[in-house]
Structure formats: C-alpha cells, structure tokens
Scaffold this motif. Sequence first.
Motif, PDB file in Angstrom:
ATOM      1  N   GLY A 184      34.727  37.947  44.134  1.00 43.14           N
ATOM      2  CA  GLY A 184      34.866  39.035  43.159  1.00 43.14           C
ATOM      3  C   GLY A 184      33.893  38.775  42.031  1.00 43.14           C
ATOM      4  O   GLY A 184      34.264  38.675  40.867  1.00 43.14           O
ATOM      5  N   SER A 208      31.451  40.450  40.574  1.00 46.77           N
ATOM      6  CA  SER A 208      30.985  41.490  39.631  1.00 46.77           C
ATOM      7  C   SER A 208      29.489  41.314  39.369  1.00 46.77           C
ATOM      8  O   SER A 208      28.697  41.351  40.294  1.00 46.77           O
ATOM      9  N   GLU A 217      30.861  42.395  50.527  1.00 51.38           N
ATOM     10  CA  GLU A 217      31.875  42.047  51.533  1.00 51.38           C
ATOM     11  C   GLU A 217      33.248  42.062  50.865  1.00 51.38           C
ATOM     12  O   GLU A 217      33.365  41.790  49.666  1.00 51.38           O
ATOM     13  N   ASP A 218      34.260  42.340  51.634  1.00 48.83           N
ATOM     14  CA  ASP A 218      35.630  42.195  51.145  1.00 48.83           C
ATOM     15  C   ASP A 218      35.964  40.699  51.185  1.00 48.83           C
ATOM     16  O   ASP A 218      35.750  40.053  52.223  1.00 48.83           O
ATOM     17  N   ILE A 219      36.467  40.164  50.080  1.00 45.26           N
ATOM     18  CA  ILE A 219      36.720  38.716  50.049  1.00 45.26           C
ATOM     19  C   ILE A 219      37.773  38.292  51.075  1.00 45.26           C
ATOM     20  O   ILE A 219      37.854  37.128  51.437  1.00 45.26           O
ATOM     21  N   ASP A 275      31.314  40.499  46.453  1.00 47.68           N
ATOM     22  CA  ASP A 275      32.032  41.616  45.829  1.00 47.68           C
ATOM     23  C   ASP A 275      31.989  42.808  46.787  1.00 47.68           C
ATOM     24  O   ASP A 275      31.019  42.972  47.517  1.00 47.68           O
ATOM     25  N   ASN A 276      33.040  43.622  46.764  1.00 48.04           N
ATOM     26  CA  ASN A 276      33.043  44.776  47.679  1.00 48.04           C
ATOM     27  C   ASN A 276      32.694  46.098  46.993  1.00 48.04           C
ATOM     28  O   ASN A 276      32.763  47.142  47.628  1.00 48.04           O
ATOM     29  N   ALA A 277      32.333  46.057  45.706  1.00 42.18           N
ATOM     30  CA  ALA A 277      31.927  47.286  45.003  1.00 42.18           C
ATOM     31  C   ALA A 277      30.398  47.400  45.052  1.00 42.18           C
ATOM     32  O   ALA A 277      29.704  46.564  44.467  1.00 42.18           O
ATOM     33  N   TYR A 286      37.810  35.385  28.056  1.00 43.85           N
ATOM     34  CA  TYR A 286      36.839  35.513  29.159  1.00 43.85           C
ATOM     35  C   TYR A 286      35.648  34.553  28.961  1.00 43.85           C
ATOM     36  O   TYR A 286      35.266  33.840  29.896  1.00 43.85           O
ATOM     37  N   GLN A 329      44.212  39.507  41.289  1.00 37.73           N
ATOM     38  CA  GLN A 329      45.118  40.543  40.762  1.00 37.73           C
ATOM     39  C   GLN A 329      44.856  41.934  41.346  1.00 37.73           C
ATOM     40  O   GLN A 329      45.727  42.799  41.295  1.00 37.73           O
ATOM     41  N   LEU A 331      34.495  43.558  29.630  1.00 39.13           N
ATOM     42  CA  LEU A 331      35.169  42.255  29.774  1.00 39.13           C
ATOM     43  C   LEU A 331      35.285  41.555  28.423  1.00 39.13           C
ATOM     44  O   LEU A 331      36.331  41.005  28.084  1.00 39.13           O
ATOM     45  N   MET A 335      28.477  47.040  41.764  1.00 36.22           N
ATOM     46  CA  MET A 335      28.458  45.673  41.213  1.00 36.22           C
ATOM     47  C   MET A 335      27.427  44.824  41.952  1.00 36.22           C
ATOM     48  O   MET A 335      26.624  44.107  41.333  1.00 36.22           O
ATOM     49  N   PHE A 349      35.968  50.342  40.494  1.00 42.79           N
ATOM     50  CA  PHE A 349      34.753  49.597  40.128  1.00 42.79           C
ATOM     51  C   PHE A 349      33.533  50.406  40.580  1.00 42.79           C
ATOM     52  O   PHE A 349      32.857  50.050  41.528  1.00 42.79           O
ATOM     53  N   ILE A 380      34.217  31.366  31.469  1.00 39.97           N
ATOM     54  CA  ILE A 380      32.866  31.214  32.020  1.00 39.97           C
ATOM     55  C   ILE A 380      32.271  29.855  31.611  1.00 39.97           C
ATOM     56  O   ILE A 380      31.666  29.152  32.427  1.00 39.97           O
TER      57      ILE A 380
HETATM   58  C1  GEK Z   1      33.474  37.591  36.272  1.00 42.52           C
HETATM   59  N1  GEK Z   1      34.640  37.397  38.398  1.00 42.52           N
HETATM   60  O1  GEK Z   1      32.661  38.171  35.532  1.00 42.52           O
HETATM   61  N2  GEK Z   1      36.763  42.062  47.826  1.00 42.52           N
HETATM   62  C2  GEK Z   1      35.685  41.804  47.046  1.00 42.52           C
HETATM   63  N3  GEK Z   1      35.645  42.067  45.708  1.00 42.52           N
HETATM   64  C3  GEK Z   1      36.725  42.641  45.164  1.00 42.52           C
HETATM   65  C4  GEK Z   1      37.894  42.962  45.916  1.00 42.52           C
HETATM   66  C5  GEK Z   1      37.882  42.636  47.306  1.00 42.52           C
HETATM   67  N4  GEK Z   1      38.936  42.887  48.088  1.00 42.52           N
HETATM   68  N5  GEK Z   1      38.802  43.524  45.085  1.00 42.52           N
HETATM   69  C6  GEK Z   1      38.243  43.568  43.854  1.00 42.52           C
HETATM   70  N6  GEK Z   1      36.987  43.049  43.898  1.00 42.52           N
HETATM   71  C7  GEK Z   1      34.025  38.337  37.455  1.00 42.52           C
HETATM   72  C8  GEK Z   1      34.975  39.415  37.021  1.00 42.52           C
HETATM   73  S1  GEK Z   1      36.294  41.680  37.916  1.00 42.52           S
HETATM   74  C9  GEK Z   1      37.646  41.512  36.852  1.00 42.52           C
HETATM   75  C10 GEK Z   1      35.769  40.004  38.161  1.00 42.52           C
HETATM   76  C11 GEK Z   1      38.041  42.731  36.122  1.00 42.52           C
HETATM   77  C12 GEK Z   1      36.031  42.891  42.792  1.00 42.52           C
HETATM   78  C13 GEK Z   1      35.763  44.157  41.987  1.00 42.52           C
HETATM   79  O2  GEK Z   1      34.799  44.979  42.624  1.00 42.52           O
HETATM   80  C14 GEK Z   1      35.279  43.583  40.661  1.00 42.52           C
HETATM   81  O3  GEK Z   1      33.885  43.466  40.607  1.00 42.52           O
HETATM   82  C15 GEK Z   1      35.951  42.191  40.595  1.00 42.52           C
HETATM   83  O4  GEK Z   1      36.578  41.988  41.860  1.00 42.52           O
HETATM   84  C16 GEK Z   1      36.991  42.015  39.508  1.00 42.52           C
HETATM   85  O5  GEK Z   1      33.872  36.417  36.042  1.00 42.52           O
HETATM   86  O6  GEK Z   1      37.367  43.764  36.197  1.00 42.52           O
HETATM   87  O7  GEK Z   1      39.137  42.638  35.397  1.00 42.52           O
END
Ligand code: GEK
Length: 246
Positions: A63, A65, A118-120, A88-90, A38, A138, A31, A93, A19, A42
């Motif tokens: 997470g 995004s 932050e890491d969730i 989100d940890n990216a 998707y 996932q 997405l 994002m 990410f 939402i």
């Molecule tokens: C949407 N929910 O638009 N800690 C924090 N964030 C994380 C971690 C973690 N350990 N692992 C992954 N992520 C959004 C879409 S996207 C789905 C979610 C996809 C974050 C990662 O950085 C990314 O932004 C998100 O989870 C997954 O409704 O890309 O398929």
Amino acid sequence: MSKDEIYATDDAGDRPFRFNAAVADVFPDMLRRSIPGYAASIEAIGSLAARYVTPNSNCYDLGCSLGAASLAMQTGINAAGCRIIAVDNAPAMVERCRDILRQVAGPDHPVPIAVRHEDIRDTVIENASMVVMNYTLQFLDRNDRDAIIARIHDGMLPGGLFLLSEKVVDEDPHMQDLLVDLHHEHKRRNDYSQLEISRKRAALENVLVPESVAVHRGRLANAGFAHTGVWLRYFNFVSIVAIKAG
Ligand code: GEK
C-alpha cells in the motif's frame, strides 16, 4: 504541495472515499493534515531499516501510495544487495509513485525500488527482512486480514521486522469519543472545516474499518510473530512493530 479540498466543494456529496487521481494529486497534504504522527512513522521506518534490513534480502512496502515509506527504507538501508518492492492497487498512485521515484531516487541507486500495480493480497512475500504496511491494512476486508498477516510472517526471514500502522478504535467507548473528538479538533487546527471533516468521516464509513490494538496484537501473535509492541500512538493512530523469532 497541492491542498486537499476534496470534501470542501459543494458537489462532494456522499460518495465513498476512493484512491483516485484527485486524491493522488493532493495526497501528501492530505496525510500531513489528517494522520497525526504520520511524519514520525516515516522517520522511524528509515531508522528501523538501518537496524533490521539484512544483506541480499527483500523489503516490501504494501500500500505504498506515493512511495514515502519506500524512500525512507531506501535511505536507511546499509546492507548490500537489497531491493524494495512497493505495491499499490490504485493506478493513479502507482503512476505518480513511479514519477516521484524517477525524480528522487533515479535508476542507479544501490537499493532499487520496483513499483508494482497489484493487490497486496496477491503479493508473494519471500526472503523479506522488513515489511511495511503504513496505514493500509485498515482498507482490506476484515475477513482477509488474518491471511495476509500470516503470509507476511511466513515470507519473512528469522529476526525480520514488520511495521504495521493503523487507525484504531479504543475499546473504552468514553476514550473512543474523546480520541475522535481530539482528532477532529486537530484537523480543524490544520484548516479543515467542520463540513469537510464530517463529509470525509461519512465517505470513510465501511471503507476504512479500524480494529483495536488488542485485535492487531492478537493477530500478529497468532501469525507467529515473537515480539509485538506499540512504538507510537497519537490519538487513535497507532504504529506497531512485530519481530519474527531469530
Ligand atoms: C504511506 N503507506 O505514505 N492492494 C494494494 N493497495 C491497496 C489495497 C490493496 N488491496 N487497498 C488499499 N491500498 C502510505 C500510505 S494510504 C493510507 C498508505 C491512507 C492502497 C491505497 O490505494 C492507498 O494508496 C494505500 O493503500 C493507503 O506511508 O490513505 O490513509
């Protein structure tokens, strides 16, 4: 909206999916073209927020995004004194999510959204009437999944709602092959080439680790959720609601 051409270029190679900034830049297009259902997920998050979010409670978007689920919750919430915590940890994002929220929601909205880098797995869940994990579990190591679902349950208020969307794997290998094939056909219709589809599939190997619906529902029940049910399924993309006992 910038077009996702991440796996169209010749130097895309075999790198695992990350990410990063390039992904964040094309994320809404990615997405929309890659996750069947998707938009429906939402939309439902807004409707469920209107029904389940109670006054003076917290809502979490784990997470987040670019904040699409947080914005849907913010629009749906009728209750007073609530706040949304988007995590989100990216870094790419989080940065773009903050920009988008500044433009769309503004600082004076009655339901504030705090975006945390932050890491969730470290997020403290407390006083929560609604928690959303829209296609995020996932990406977590499988060994960490039970603990985070249990912490979500324990941090929720009685009657609170948890929405979990995931790519899943079908337990019947024949069905699994059919559903994967239909998804790839869907992506081809959405203008991804065969090469892009197979490169992305390789890049997600061991990064996105899907489980079956039965495993998800079993984990939710073990964590203590009183009711669980699939409300959306489109090929192997599933959204489940879990409700804590009232
Ligand atoms: C949407 N929910 O638009 N800690 C924090 N964030 C994380 C971690 C973690 N350990 N692992 C992954 N992520 C959004 C879409 S996207 C789905 C979610 C996809 C974050 C990662 O950085 C990314 O932004 C998100 O989870 C997954 O409704 O890309 O398929």
